[in-house]
Design an enzyme around this catalytic site. Sequence first.
Site, mmCIF file in Angstrom:
data_model
loop_
_atom_site.group_PDB
_atom_site.id
_atom_site.type_symbol
_atom_site.label_atom_id
_atom_site.label_comp_id
_atom_site.label_asym_id
_atom_site.label_seq_id
_atom_site.Cartn_x
_atom_site.Cartn_y
_atom_site.Cartn_z
ATOM 1 N N MET A 25 0.855 -1.191 0.000
ATOM 2 C CA MET A 25 0.000 0.000 0.000
ATOM 3 C C MET A 25 0.889 1.238 0.000
ATOM 4 S SD MET A 25 -3.220 -0.656 2.554
ATOM 5 C CE MET A 25 -2.402 -1.694 3.755
ATOM 6 N N ALA A 26 0.839 1.974 -1.118
ATOM 7 C CA ALA A 26 1.598 3.217 -1.218
ATOM 8 C C ALA A 26 1.122 4.171 -0.134
ATOM 9 C CB ALA A 26 1.392 3.833 -2.599
ATOM 10 N N GLN A 78 8.048 -4.136 -4.575
ATOM 11 C CA GLN A 78 7.200 -4.027 -5.771
ATOM 12 C C GLN A 78 7.649 -2.890 -6.686
ATOM 13 O OE1 GLN A 78 3.095 -2.414 -5.775
ATOM 14 N NE2 GLN A 78 2.466 -4.441 -6.460
ATOM 15 N N CYS A 108 -2.404 -1.157 -10.202
ATOM 16 C CA CYS A 108 -2.658 0.209 -9.715
ATOM 17 C C CYS A 108 -3.662 0.938 -10.623
ATOM 18 C CB CYS A 108 -1.356 0.995 -9.638
ATOM 19 S SG CYS A 108 -1.629 2.667 -9.032
ATOM 20 N N ASP A 210 -11.105 -7.515 0.493
ATOM 21 C CA ASP A 210 -12.124 -7.598 1.538
ATOM 22 C C ASP A 210 -11.848 -8.651 2.616
ATOM 23 O OD1 ASP A 210 -13.353 -5.676 0.012
ATOM 24 O OD2 ASP A 210 -14.840 -7.028 -0.857
ATOM 25 N N ARG A 233 -6.544 -2.975 3.329
ATOM 26 C CA ARG A 233 -7.192 -1.971 4.194
ATOM 27 C C ARG A 233 -7.522 -2.498 5.576
ATOM 28 N NH1 ARG A 233 -11.560 -0.513 -0.087
ATOM 29 N NH2 ARG A 233 -11.186 -2.752 -0.380
#
Length: 337
Positions: A25-26, A78, A108, A210, A233
Amino acid sequence: MKQSQIQPLKIGNVTLPNNLILAPMAGVTDLPFRLLCKEQGAGLLCMEMVSAKAILYKNKNTKALLSIDKRENPVSLQLFGSDPDIIADIAHQIEDLPFDILDINMGCPVPKIVNNGEGSALMKNPKLVGEIIEKTVKAINKPVTVKFRRGFDEEHINAVEIAKVAEASGASAVAVHGRTREQYYAGKADWDIIRQVKEAVSIPVIGNGDLLTAEDVIAMKEQTGCDGFMIARGAQGNPWIFKQILHYFETGEHLAKPDIKEVAKMILKHAEMMVDFKGEYTGMREMRKHAAWYTAGYHNSSKLRVKFNGVESYDDLKRLLDAEILSPADTQYFPEK
Ligand SMILES: Cc1cc2nc3c(=O)[nH]c(=O)nc-3n(C[C@H](O)[C@H](O)[C@H](O)COP(=O)(O)O)c2cc1C
């Protein structure tokens, strides 16, 4: 009680202690956050995406992005880009950095990246996908993996085709996020595409989209048969997620959500690491969003969020957390569920 979902996972010559993976996650999975997830048991840590071209042109911002701590391994670095020669050359140039796996970003959705033909735009060109992977695999001795989406848009659902190209080109594993580029992060991830990819290739397939609880991991395993579980997330403000899931599979019981004092202590620990790694100015500004994530889901946390936005220094944050959370005998910030 099924315990089979959590297992060591072999990617090329690298064995992950377990198959729970912190997603790239950037702006989130920097070195401090990765270390916190490692402490909580993540089996693989994915770094923030780095532009192959930016490394080529020695952009000064890439240095921090490429930093790896020896406590992290196994860790996956990455790259994103679209030119097979540049990606392969850069992979070769940086191969001596202490990462274990090289991942190529083909998911992305951000316009700036997609309009350059990079990230998820690559899914529109399977031939180029094959060329990038083949050249990169030849250029380095570490395993190369690819992360992509369900497809570019509803008219082009080609994750299965991309996975087959990746396997034929020498990739050691693929990670599939069950949304299209068009969907960004909205709506529900389609796990059936992960099943279709798993049925189509023999290399490990990592499912993504999810995953928030041990039950989600069980359901994804049942629905897809995938080999690894990648969490993005769900880890924001919640590095404990790895421990929570591992604990459930070990004992059959759910760990309670940490109480707010434990959360406050974690925020301070994280902030200290951010200041060490990025300096106080940048570290504390970036810490505001983490602090808001950590406290989301606790009653009255919206009041805290506003206060976090005014935090300029570590001392500001410490004073705020002391006054609101650590000193009071009673808390107004209890877990909502
Ligand atoms: C803030 C943020 C930054 C992200 N940065 C990257 C990235 O650098 N490379 C990448 O492959 N995916 C990136 N992703 C996508 C995630 O790795 C993951 O595929 C997606 O969030 C779906 O998983 P989730 O439902 O667990 O969040 C990012 C996602 C978010 C929310």
